[in-house]
Design a protein around this motif. Structure first.
Motif, PDB file in Angstrom:
ATOM      1  N   THR A 185     -10.439  53.818  -6.913  1.00 20.08           N
ATOM      2  CA  THR A 185      -9.438  53.884  -8.001  1.00 20.08           C
ATOM      3  C   THR A 185      -9.951  53.133  -9.216  1.00 20.08           C
ATOM      4  O   THR A 185      -9.310  52.218  -9.723  1.00 20.08           O
ATOM      5  N   LEU A 186     -11.099  53.530  -9.675  1.00 21.65           N
ATOM      6  CA  LEU A 186     -11.725  52.776 -10.762  1.00 21.65           C
ATOM      7  C   LEU A 186     -10.958  52.935 -12.066  1.00 21.65           C
ATOM      8  O   LEU A 186     -10.200  53.884 -12.264  1.00 21.65           O
ATOM      9  N   ASN A 187     -11.155  51.985 -12.947  1.00 19.39           N
ATOM     10  CA  ASN A 187     -10.628  52.086 -14.306  1.00 19.39           C
ATOM     11  C   ASN A 187     -11.562  51.311 -15.223  1.00 19.39           C
ATOM     12  O   ASN A 187     -12.501  50.650 -14.761  1.00 19.39           O
ATOM     13  N   SER A 188     -11.319  51.425 -16.518  1.00 20.58           N
ATOM     14  CA  SER A 188     -12.277  50.869 -17.479  1.00 20.58           C
ATOM     15  C   SER A 188     -12.479  49.369 -17.243  1.00 20.58           C
ATOM     16  O   SER A 188     -13.579  48.857 -17.412  1.00 20.58           O
ATOM     17  N   ARG A 189     -11.416  48.686 -16.831  1.00 19.23           N
ATOM     18  CA  ARG A 189     -11.522  47.254 -16.577  1.00 19.23           C
ATOM     19  C   ARG A 189     -12.457  46.966 -15.401  1.00 19.23           C
ATOM     20  O   ARG A 189     -13.335  46.093 -15.475  1.00 19.23           O
TER      21      ARG A 189
ATOM     22  N   LEU B 203     -15.349  60.894 -14.977  1.00 17.96           N
ATOM     23  CA  LEU B 203     -15.324  59.435 -14.938  1.00 17.96           C
ATOM     24  C   LEU B 203     -16.059  58.908 -13.711  1.00 17.96           C
ATOM     25  O   LEU B 203     -16.853  57.962 -13.792  1.00 17.96           O
TER      26      LEU B 203
ATOM     27  N   MET C 193      -5.638  59.379  -5.008  1.00 15.68           N
ATOM     28  CA  MET C 193      -4.975  58.418  -5.862  1.00 15.68           C
ATOM     29  C   MET C 193      -5.930  58.110  -7.011  1.00 15.68           C
ATOM     30  O   MET C 193      -7.039  57.617  -6.769  1.00 15.68           O
ATOM     31  N   ALA C 194      -5.526  58.389  -8.230  1.00 11.36           N
ATOM     32  CA  ALA C 194      -6.370  58.134  -9.395  1.00 11.36           C
ATOM     33  C   ALA C 194      -5.438  57.882 -10.550  1.00 11.36           C
ATOM     34  O   ALA C 194      -4.506  58.669 -10.768  1.00 11.36           O
ATOM     35  N   ASP C 195      -5.643  56.782 -11.288  1.00  8.51           N
ATOM     36  CA  ASP C 195      -4.694  56.457 -12.345  1.00  8.51           C
ATOM     37  C   ASP C 195      -5.324  56.162 -13.689  1.00  8.51           C
ATOM     38  O   ASP C 195      -4.616  55.775 -14.627  1.00  8.51           O
ATOM     39  N   ASP C 196      -6.643  56.325 -13.817  1.00 13.45           N
ATOM     40  CA  ASP C 196      -7.232  56.011 -15.118  1.00 13.45           C
ATOM     41  C   ASP C 196      -7.058  57.190 -16.076  1.00 13.45           C
ATOM     42  O   ASP C 196      -7.277  58.342 -15.703  1.00 13.45           O
ATOM     43  N   ILE C 197      -6.705  56.858 -17.314  1.00  9.89           N
ATOM     44  CA  ILE C 197      -6.446  57.887 -18.328  1.00  9.89           C
ATOM     45  C   ILE C 197      -7.651  58.819 -18.488  1.00  9.89           C
ATOM     46  O   ILE C 197      -7.495  59.994 -18.812  1.00  9.89           O
ATOM     47  N   ASP C 198      -8.845  58.300 -18.196  1.00  4.48           N
ATOM     48  CA  ASP C 198     -10.056  59.103 -18.365  1.00  4.48           C
ATOM     49  C   ASP C 198     -10.268  60.134 -17.254  1.00  4.48           C
ATOM     50  O   ASP C 198     -11.219  60.921 -17.333  1.00  4.48           O
ATOM     51  N   GLU C 199      -9.473  60.073 -16.193  1.00  8.57           N
ATOM     52  CA  GLU C 199      -9.692  61.073 -15.154  1.00  8.57           C
ATOM     53  C   GLU C 199      -8.420  61.731 -14.616  1.00  8.57           C
ATOM     54  O   GLU C 199      -8.522  62.688 -13.847  1.00  8.57           O
TER      55      GLU C 199
ATOM     56  N   ARG D 165      -0.857  50.717 -18.962  1.00  8.08           N
ATOM     57  CA  ARG D 165      -2.002  51.570 -18.679  1.00  8.08           C
ATOM     58  C   ARG D 165      -1.592  52.804 -17.868  1.00  8.08           C
ATOM     59  O   ARG D 165      -1.965  53.936 -18.178  1.00  8.08           O
TER      60      ARG D 165
END
Lengths: 272, 272, 272
Positions: free
Chosen positions: B67-71, B102, C44-50, C71
């Motif tokens: 569940t990666l994110n930019s942070r 991503l 499960m994925a929550d980053d705006i980029d994906e 976010r």
């Protein structure tokens, strides 16, 4: 003493207080389930835009720095200040204090900017809080040679309690709880508890649950820690040799079945 | 081979290495509990302000992009570079590589900017790493017609191992581990493992645990994957027909009870 | 009715749809495991980029605001709009709506900017959605004096369904599902379900699973909620007196073993 704990547990189950957690994502599910099992309601909310509102409808606030980040640090500070304003008890678990500058700075800042009601940690975390320069690897051997671990724990707990005007709990082989005047030893528990992640966090959450319906926070802290210790013993009996996974499940089972009779019968607490 | 794995497990349990994870919030509790069950200590920390400090006190670093994110991407890069500096092994689980730009970009960047010690994934993830343009839906049928899945896996694992100078592990019906020169097949496991979320992540974490006390990372990767496979078989025997929840609990049980005798007796490994 | 649900479950297990979740970190593991147990695949994925890319390869999108932050709010909106574009059903769980301005604003915004297919919550959450000014403490006593809780639920569900053009599900002692024209009561379940955190979230995820292979979303919502209720009853029988931890595990067990025969035999559903 044990009767006061029994009364506190009864009040918890009667009032079903809401316990607000800003906590780590590793053990958060267990923390929610354990406060449900003891008879309260959990609410987990960490966004700066709602933590004050959520704290305001809660009866206790648990701050756990297990996986903190810049976003949640600000939320912890805001929620803590709101809790102080409303006389809601704040329970701090300085997970890993001593292990990184970020945890050290955050622990210091929380203790400085928020009136903490109870701080609970293991020996090395509370020694960090005491400014004793503990490493995360436990008690310093040369000092331990001179005093017993229990005596070091006692003086550390008392020092922190006086320094920050809070109840201080150190969990370990013997758990030590102090408000600076009174100090209590709890001899319940099992070392199997260290085989499951989050038993420390769950213990802090139980302290939060007891604080949510408490009149005396030394009693509340003792009640939460005692409950965890007894549940650990019972879980070890019912599931210990099945392995860590079954033991983990059994801890929640035992908290949900914990009654005041068991509490009185099994408690090994004494005032120092 | 199996004796080397046994030695590695003994070293793990003796040294109890600290395993730093930057991982997803879906399966993080299971990852922490499984590395505890095998005999190490987990630490989960993902803030850019502390990942280098935490990596520096650890014996292995597990990067899992579930569940990666930019942070957390920035944190993974910083922790990975610090680990390289200190010769701490870095284990990468490119969860869902191929499923989004991503994840693709992040996987590529981690492999380019960090020296990865072991990469573990399923066939489609490792095929993405190999630049074979795999989809997330598994092996391409037309190619599978021509070669056996095992042969495709072997050549893919060897290619990735040579390309990135790392041990490469593909888990599936047959698990394949290669350092580019030596390639090992593991025939343990059960397809029940795919009924529980995070068994792949847990497998990667076990590889991290073995790496935390390893001299040979091909052995460590094989040891981690073998342990997961055998635990899966034993859990299927003890809990399989009770359902997915009980099977999930039993996996952790079996890892915590895994001894070297069972490992030797049940291992189905052979060098290709 | 029950035959339609049975057909929907068969389609779920045949097609194994991918169910994209943007959800809270408290119960996410249970949500993933329960949709696996019913026969789908979680992602499960929550980053705006994906989130748009992940939604695009999925068959349903579950939005759960349990631990929302700035976010993930943006990610929910982007994923929801993408799902609408591609005719992928969107399931909303407005956890704690009414408890904070952030949750209220976000719930409103999601309902305004995204076409929601199914919204599921408890009575106080859905009353908030209905603009009835519910508190989070449940049904208003003076109104409950005049109408039965079931009747209030029915009119609330129908109102929300018409207002937002979506299936609305209120879970409680009696579960109520309505598309504004047809309304269904489900009398399955056990109040033990409220002793485990995330049974509401898991219920929503099961609705998402059924929606991933549905032709009629009223049926899908009923199917998901019915499955949870029956699993709760069976789990109470097999594990109820062992305690909350065992009951929690048994819920997942029972969903993984749920067959159409049990569904038909135990279902207590009727059209209003």
């Amino acid at each position: 003493m044990i009767q006061d704990i029994v009364e506190n547990l009864r009040a918890v189950r009667e009032r079903k207080p809401l316990i607000h957690h800003i906590t780590n994502y590793v053990t958060v599910n267990d923390c929610a389930n354990i406060v449900l099992a003891i008879g309260t309601s959990p609410i987990m909310a960490d966004d700066i835009d709602e933590v004050e509102a959520i704290t305001a409808i809660s009866s206790a606030l648990v701050l756990n720095i297990g996986t903190l980040n810049s976003r949640t640090i600000a939320s912890m500070l805001a929620a803590g200040k709101k809790a102080n304003e409303l006389n809601i008890p704040v329970i701090l678990d300085p997970v890993g204090a001593g292990a990184s500058e970020l945890r050290n700075r955050t622990t210091e800042r929380l203790l400085k900017e928020v009136n903490i009601t109870v701080v609970r940690g293991n020996m090395s975390e509370i020694r960090f809080v005491a400014g004793l320069g503990a490493t995360t690897k436990g008690v310093d051997a040369s000092e331990a040679d001179q005093k017993s671990e229990k005596e070091i724990g006692r003086s550390t707990a008392e020092k922190v309690a006086k320094q920050f005007g809070c109840v201080t709990a150190i969990t370990g082989a013997t758990d030590i709880v102090s408000d600076g005047r009174r100090t209590i030893y709890i001899e319940n528990g099992t070392n199997l508890l260290s085989n499951v992640t989050g038993t420390g966090c769950m213990c802090t959450s139980l302290v939060g649950a007891f604080c949510g319906a408490a009149t005396d926070f030394l009693i509340a802290a003792t009640g939460g820690i005692l409950s965890m210790g007894i549940a650990g013993e019972l879980a070890a009996e019912s599931a210990g040799d099945k392995g860590n996974g079954s033991f983990h499940v059994a801890i929640i089972d035992e908290i949900s079945k914990l009654n005041t009779e068991t509490l009185v019968k099994r408690a090994k607490i004494l005032e120092a």
